[in-house]
Design an enzyme around this catalytic site. Structure first.
Site, PDB file in Angstrom:
ATOM      1  N   THR B 158       0.816  -1.209   0.000  1.00 55.63           N
ATOM      2  CA  THR B 158       0.000   0.000   0.000  1.00 55.63           C
ATOM      3  C   THR B 158       0.852   1.262   0.000  1.00 55.63           C
ATOM      4  O   THR B 158       1.895   1.326   0.647  1.00 55.63           O
ATOM      5  CB  THR B 158      -0.908  -0.008   1.241  1.00 55.63           C
ATOM      6  OG1 THR B 158      -1.842  -1.073   1.099  1.00 55.63           O
ATOM      7  CG2 THR B 158      -1.657   1.295   1.412  1.00 55.63           C
ATOM      8  N   SER B 164      -6.582   0.379  -2.308  1.00 59.49           N
ATOM      9  CA  SER B 164      -7.291  -0.697  -3.005  1.00 59.49           C
ATOM     10  C   SER B 164      -6.776  -0.873  -4.429  1.00 59.49           C
ATOM     11  O   SER B 164      -6.715  -1.985  -4.943  1.00 59.49           O
ATOM     12  CB  SER B 164      -8.793  -0.394  -3.023  1.00 59.49           C
ATOM     13  OG  SER B 164      -9.324  -0.486  -1.722  1.00 59.49           O
ATOM     14  N   GLY B 197       3.027  -2.466   9.068  1.00 58.35           N
ATOM     15  CA  GLY B 197       3.538  -3.006  10.313  1.00 58.35           C
ATOM     16  C   GLY B 197       5.017  -3.297  10.167  1.00 58.35           C
ATOM     17  O   GLY B 197       5.471  -3.702   9.090  1.00 58.35           O
ATOM     18  N   ARG B 338     -26.220 -10.899  35.860  1.00 57.95           N
ATOM     19  CA  ARG B 338     -26.564  -9.517  36.183  1.00 57.95           C
ATOM     20  C   ARG B 338     -28.074  -9.356  36.276  1.00 57.95           C
ATOM     21  O   ARG B 338     -28.809  -9.839  35.407  1.00 57.95           O
ATOM     22  CB  ARG B 338     -26.007  -8.599  35.092  1.00 57.95           C
ATOM     23  CG  ARG B 338     -26.364  -7.133  35.225  1.00 57.95           C
ATOM     24  CD  ARG B 338     -25.630  -6.468  36.366  1.00 57.95           C
ATOM     25  NE  ARG B 338     -25.861  -5.033  36.411  1.00 57.95           N
ATOM     26  CZ  ARG B 338     -25.360  -4.232  37.346  1.00 57.95           C
ATOM     27  NH1 ARG B 338     -24.611  -4.732  38.317  1.00 57.95           N
ATOM     28  NH2 ARG B 338     -25.610  -2.950  37.333  1.00 57.95           N
ATOM     29  N   GLY B 427     -22.143   0.153  31.543  1.00 50.10           N
ATOM     30  CA  GLY B 427     -20.888   0.819  31.867  1.00 50.10           C
ATOM     31  C   GLY B 427     -19.748  -0.172  32.064  1.00 50.10           C
ATOM     32  O   GLY B 427     -18.594   0.110  31.701  1.00 50.10           O
ATOM     33  N   THR B 448     -11.295  -2.613   6.779  1.00 51.91           N
ATOM     34  CA  THR B 448     -10.741  -1.912   5.609  1.00 51.91           C
ATOM     35  C   THR B 448      -9.383  -2.417   5.178  1.00 51.91           C
ATOM     36  O   THR B 448      -8.937  -2.081   4.091  1.00 51.91           O
ATOM     37  CB  THR B 448     -10.661  -0.382   5.831  1.00 51.91           C
ATOM     38  OG1 THR B 448      -9.963  -0.106   7.043  1.00 51.91           O
ATOM     39  CG2 THR B 448     -12.044   0.241   5.901  1.00 51.91           C
ATOM     40  N   GLU B 450      -6.460  -5.488   4.181  1.00 55.95           N
ATOM     41  CA  GLU B 450      -6.504  -6.740   3.412  1.00 55.95           C
ATOM     42  C   GLU B 450      -7.736  -6.768   2.511  1.00 55.95           C
ATOM     43  O   GLU B 450      -8.410  -7.787   2.384  1.00 55.95           O
ATOM     44  CB  GLU B 450      -6.502  -7.947   4.356  1.00 55.95           C
ATOM     45  CG  GLU B 450      -5.214  -8.141   5.109  1.00 55.95           C
ATOM     46  CD  GLU B 450      -4.051  -8.455   4.174  1.00 55.95           C
ATOM     47  OE1 GLU B 450      -4.211  -9.309   3.296  1.00 55.95           O
ATOM     48  OE2 GLU B 450      -2.998  -7.825   4.323  1.00 55.95           O
ATOM     49  N   ASP B 452     -10.528  -3.564   1.301  1.00 61.52           N
ATOM     50  CA  ASP B 452     -11.629  -2.793   1.860  1.00 61.52           C
ATOM     51  C   ASP B 452     -12.934  -3.571   1.648  1.00 61.52           C
ATOM     52  O   ASP B 452     -13.195  -4.051   0.542  1.00 61.52           O
ATOM     53  CB  ASP B 452     -11.691  -1.444   1.132  1.00 61.52           C
ATOM     54  CG  ASP B 452     -12.859  -0.608   1.584  1.00 61.52           C
ATOM     55  OD1 ASP B 452     -12.664   0.198   2.500  1.00 61.52           O
ATOM     56  OD2 ASP B 452     -13.968  -0.774   1.034  1.00 61.52           O
TER      57      ASP B 452
END
Lengths: 700, 700
Positions: B158, B164, B197, B338, B427, B448, B450, B452
């Protein structure tokens, strides 16, 4: 490999206009901008500038301890400049301006949602509780320190064991008439106060909600002012003063966002506070322990107390509108310059010219307008009630219902919008430097705090059912019989009840069949109204047989209809949004501006109808043939609106200083211009390689 | 204020069972678990244990620099233990097991998505590119260092300007026959390699994609092995070795998640690498500069090269299934204990017993099964192709199409599921300690990268259109005439074409009207199939007039249909999910297990149909009356499945060590028990205050 843009790219960051855009006049833009910014537009715009100051803006990736310290310092700065006290009494240095205060508060999000929410904790919750639940002696004693931030504080309502169900909290405040003190106590772990901003580090006091017990009687939940930390001693290395005896604090640590706020837990071990620390507007205890209240019913008293805190809900909806607008401003600015894949002419296509891109962004843009415009209505109602201009029980009830409907829709909308914007910007959208992911992470909790969205919509649904019950209850026996007979007829015809039995019944079924234009606002309104009313009526009819059953039967019937009741409440909120959008069109007198805004309103309305198309067709409101036209109308509107996309986000009033996103600057188009120039120069030099593909074509 | 739980709460964290649950036999659970974990279940389970080791798991809130260093160390640990090399040749110490490698890789997400994705960069992209785009001399020279992590590397495809659209990248690799070297060059800012990366800090080499130019001809995108950093010198304080001459690196800084990975940018200023650094499986350059390739067509060559990298898409879908399963396991465990708001009997209601809660979680649970089961199919196909078992052009094409459909659906599903789970936990769901927000933030970019998601679905849609064209193309002239006439008839009748013109036309219209059960799998399949086929046919018919038009007309027609084509591709993916789920039912022979799983499949199928109900009614596939039954069937299924909810997440195989979320432990029910005991003791002592409400009732 072609990167030549179609036309010269914009060079100014303030108002890039796409090459095929039709420019709205400055008058039109000013009118749209005024409609969006509403009654307190001057305060909004002022605060946008304040919130863009380098000293106040958030720094992506700042580690949590530094972030917390920075936000506290920013709050002190804002307090010293009088930017955050507008809701408080003028006699104490405030502005007695509840609506303007919220408008300004919402725009603080521009700086950093952590800053906004920490301000909300201090002045919107802690301070507002003292203001609304206390009386003058509380105000005089407590508000000055709160307003100046001399006393940062927590709003200690939620417990680990009880969030939405505040009535069931476990903390007790037991009156001791001998000492004339309340004893604040946390009897078990589940009663620890939880998720409180300012609890982990900075809070030196709190408003604590607890069951008020005096003379062996529990009078229900009341609020108490309770000191937490000893400011006469030295703070620790985290900036926290030592806890006062009997008070314990724990740090919630990292959260999904809002990490500039020191959320934490608090517990009290028989902590004593003076009798006068009870915020005593809705309940007082005499020195001898005698309890009295201006509201006799404990249930009504409880809900009245909670209702004074509606401003949290109101302001979170408005803040969500701000976040949505920022996200769209970033994504649309980028989509107007970013190009990918060569089009038919060999030139790479601008993202905004892709059908999928328009479909993703423009309906959200339309809904953002609707969210903002409904919020403006809500804020005026809020001001009416809290400035005492229109403050009847009915006004308060309507305010609460509208806030309970608007907040879930606005907050969920913000998450959907920010996520869609992030994806529409591809990998660039995932970079913290481009803002969107940070906003989304911070806004995430807005959908469950200050009223869980789903629980709020249940409240709205119940209110709609109650109103429906009231209406039908006023009918006499003969009227009821006719009504039931009519329902039965409808059921046979459509297998579903058709219209509510009120004088507002219009012969709209035939209208829908004959109306040539779904874009007719009357038709849009009818469709949206009818859906809410019919859903509520259906639910009421289904619940009716259980009304005389056991509590368990009633509960089971309610549970079985709960999901649909929430859906009906959502439909009610959508109708309110549509009404607010439609009403706002009147304020735009510029013909071009009004035309574009009307398209946007139509897009909003038709997109709603498309989202619920199954309901309309199944229930005989739209024929299959008409239903099919909804999507094609939408596609036509998307094409019409496309040239205005950029202008429709520029009128939000967020410039480079507010957006602070690399991709919202002209950097991308400048890079494209550089690439284009490189390729042009290469071609000119004669050194450009020929592509193997072209060679093969020539050979073939 | 009542907190008494209905029954004894579970005390073991491993298998809490709700009080009204019907326990499935261990045989049933084992069969469901085996179906979910698929062919490489042993490797999956082994990796789940590895990924739960304290030394490998992520630490919420760890600052970015420490997080990056930790993840690198974890990768070295995994490499030294042979946990990450299974895809590589056995002769070099790998396992020649492409499918098992991916299965294990997906489970690394349990430790930390940053760890997973950094492993993916190293071995799934950087290493896989050498493996699949290189030949034996590349393998022998490069793979050992990559496999051992001696050479951490980046996958430099990229660019800032092109994501893309890989074919349009700007980086050049120009062959210099005198030096027998390629010159790697970044000609302008938009051609900087971006989001890589290992680029910011740790990468000492990269596979760089560049336009291969030799003898003045551009042969299109090829991959080159390029050293980046000088490991003979000392690393800096960030752990980065000095850049080699001509190579530049920038740090992407903070991202929305995955902050344990050092994403960054790379640029090359006439950097020279030996001729043999071309990964030369699909294109080689002789010493004199002569280019040759086993694939004559530059277009096919390009797509073939890219197709070898499909494993990224495959594995991200599988990793998304893992994240979805973890999120649901946490949310369901919490929802089973809960409680909030007293029910009809005064006892507080467990969240899972709320109609809205079932509606939110259980359809996502059903879809998670579908996502996982389709992924298992996909992974077997992937293994078939890459282990050479079933490796025809058609197999590769099918694999690519299925991966392009499955990845968007799986990754978007994960985001929706994690967000819904987070909200369903209130929460508590927002606390980093409860895992969900971290998973969501990390997984965000999966939609998005590998490929989009929207672009991938466009590819799928185009493939569906191509297949449709192939089918209709085989008809003779008379057949085409009949077909067109039939379409015209359908159009008149339904205003839309009804069925594709193939021998698979079944008289299903009448079936839908007569079938009494939408739960009949044949009916579900027909409805899902029919929708895909009809949408594709409609789009093809609408595109037809433009086929003979100018490129611009073609492009405009395609753009106008793009959004619907994406929707058709999504429908195709959903059908594939449904088929995979249905097929998997056969492997569960235990009758109870199969019954429950069949309900879950029905929930998945009916929920799909409900989501697209408007389409079915508008297009005459479901009558309004039948459409109304869809939702009531779903409600019935939700009630049936509710007692099995916990068991259906426990079979995912993620225990306390994998989930590592406070709210997924029995802590909440223990707090409730403590509160209950407190209230019981207080009542017994006679000191319990009486409530004002009760006093009023007695008085009234």
């Amino acid at each position: 490999m072609t990167t030549a843009p179609r036309s010269a790219r914009p060079t100014s960051t303030s108002e890039p206009v796409p090459s095929d855009a039709v420019a709205l006049s400055s008058r039109a833009r000013a009118q749209i901008s005024d409609a969006l910014d509403g009654r307190w537009r001057d305060l909004r715009r002022h605060t946008r500038d304040v919130a863009a100051e380098p000293g106040l803006v958030g720094i992506p990736g700042l580690p949590m301890p530094e972030h917390r310290a920075r936000v506290l310092a920013c709050l002190a700065d804002l307090a010293s400049r009088g930017e955050v006290q507008r809701a408080f009494p003028t006699r104490l240095g405030g502005g007695d301006n509840p609506g303007g205060n919220i408008a300004a508060f919402e725009e603080l999000l521009v700086a950093d949602p952590s800053l906004q929410i920490k301000a909300g904790v201090q002045w919107g919750l802690f301070g507002a509780a003292v203001l609304h639940l206390g009386t003058q002696h509380n105000h005089d004693e407590l508000l000055p320190g709160i307003m100046s931030l001399e006393v940062p504080g927590a709003f200690a309502m939620t417990e680990i064991g009880h969030g939405s169900d505040v009535a069931s909290i476990g903390t007790t405040a037991t009156y001791d008439p001998d000492a004339e003190e309340f004893v604040i106590h946390t009897p078990f772990r589940g009663a620890w106060k939880e998720y409180l901003g300012n609890a982990a580090l900075h809070g030196v006091a709190a408003v604590v909600f607890a069951q008020l017990v005096t003379g062996g009687v529990n009078h229900g939940v009341h609020a108490f002012y309770v000191p937490l930390r000893d400011t006469s001693r030295e703070p620790d290395e985290r900036g926290a003063y030592p806890m006062l005896p009997g008070v314990r604090s724990e740090d919630d640590g990292y959260k999904g966002g809002l990490n500039g706020i020191d959320n934490g837990r608090l517990a009290f071990d028989h902590v004593r506070v003076p009798r006068t620390n009870l915020l005593d507007r809705y309940g007082r205890v005499d020195p001898d322990g005698t309890y009295s209240s201006p509201i006799a019913s404990p249930g009504r008293r409880f809900f009245t107390m909670l209702s004074t805190l509606v401003q949290g809900r109101v302001s979170l909806g408005g803040a969500s509108a701000v976040a949505s607008k920022m996200g769209l401003a970033i994504a649309v600015r980028y989509a107007e310059q970013r190009r990918q894949f060569p089009g038919a002419d060999g030139v790479e296509t601008v993202l905004m010219d892709y059908g999928t891109h328009r479909r993703r962004l423009l309906p959200l843009l339309a809904r953002t307008y609707a969210v903002q415009l409904l919020h403006n209505d809500l804020l005026e109602r809020f001001h009416g009630v809290f400035a005492g201009e229109r403050d009847t029980d009915a006004d308060r009830e309507d305010l609460e219902t509208l806030a309970a409907a608007a907040k879930p829709l606005a907050t969920w909308h913000a998450l959907e919008t920010l996520q869609t914007c992030r994806e529409a910007c591809g990998g660039a959208g995932y970079m913290a430097a481009n803002r969107i992911v940070g906003l989304r992470a911070d806004l995430d909790v807005y959908v469950t705090f200050e009223g869980d969205n789903t629980v709020l919509l249940q409240l709205v649904g119940k209110r709609l059912l109650t109103d429906y019950g009231r209406e039908t209850a006023t009918m006499d026996v003969a009227g009821q019989a006719r009504w039931v007979a009519k329902r039965a007829g409808d059921m046979a015809l459509y297998r579903t009840p058709l219209r509510r039995a009120s004088q507002s019944v219009r012969d709209w079924g035939s209208k829908a069949r004959s109306a040539s234009e779904l874009r007719d606002p009357a038709v849009q309104r009818e469709l949206l109204e009818d859906r809410v009313e019919t859903m509520i009526e259906e639910i009421a009819l289904r619940l009716r047989p259980s009304l005389k059953g056991s509590p368990e039967e009633k509960a089971a019937a309610f549970d079985a209809n709960q999901a649909e009741l929430v859906e009906a409440a959502r439909a009610h909120g959508e109708l309110m949004q549509w009404e607010a959008f439609t009403e706002a069109l009147d304020s735009v007198t510029d013909p071009d501006g009004r035309r574009v805004l009307t398209w946007l309103r139509d897009l909003f309305g038709l997109h709603l109808i498309e989202s619920h198309l199954a309901w309309y067709v199944v229930n005989g409101r739209l024929s299959a043939q008409r239903a099919r036209t909804v999507t094609s109308y939408i596609e036509r509107l998307l094409l019409r609106l496309r040239p205005y996309a950029l202008q429709l986000v520029e009128v939000f009033g967020y410039g480079d200083a507010q957006l602070r996103a690399d991709i919202a600057t002209p950097a991308e188009s400048e890079r494209q211009a550089e690439a284009m120039a490189y390729h042009a120069a290469l071609r000119e030099s004669g050194d450009a390689p020929v592509s193997e593909k072209d060679l093969l074509k020539r050979a073939g």
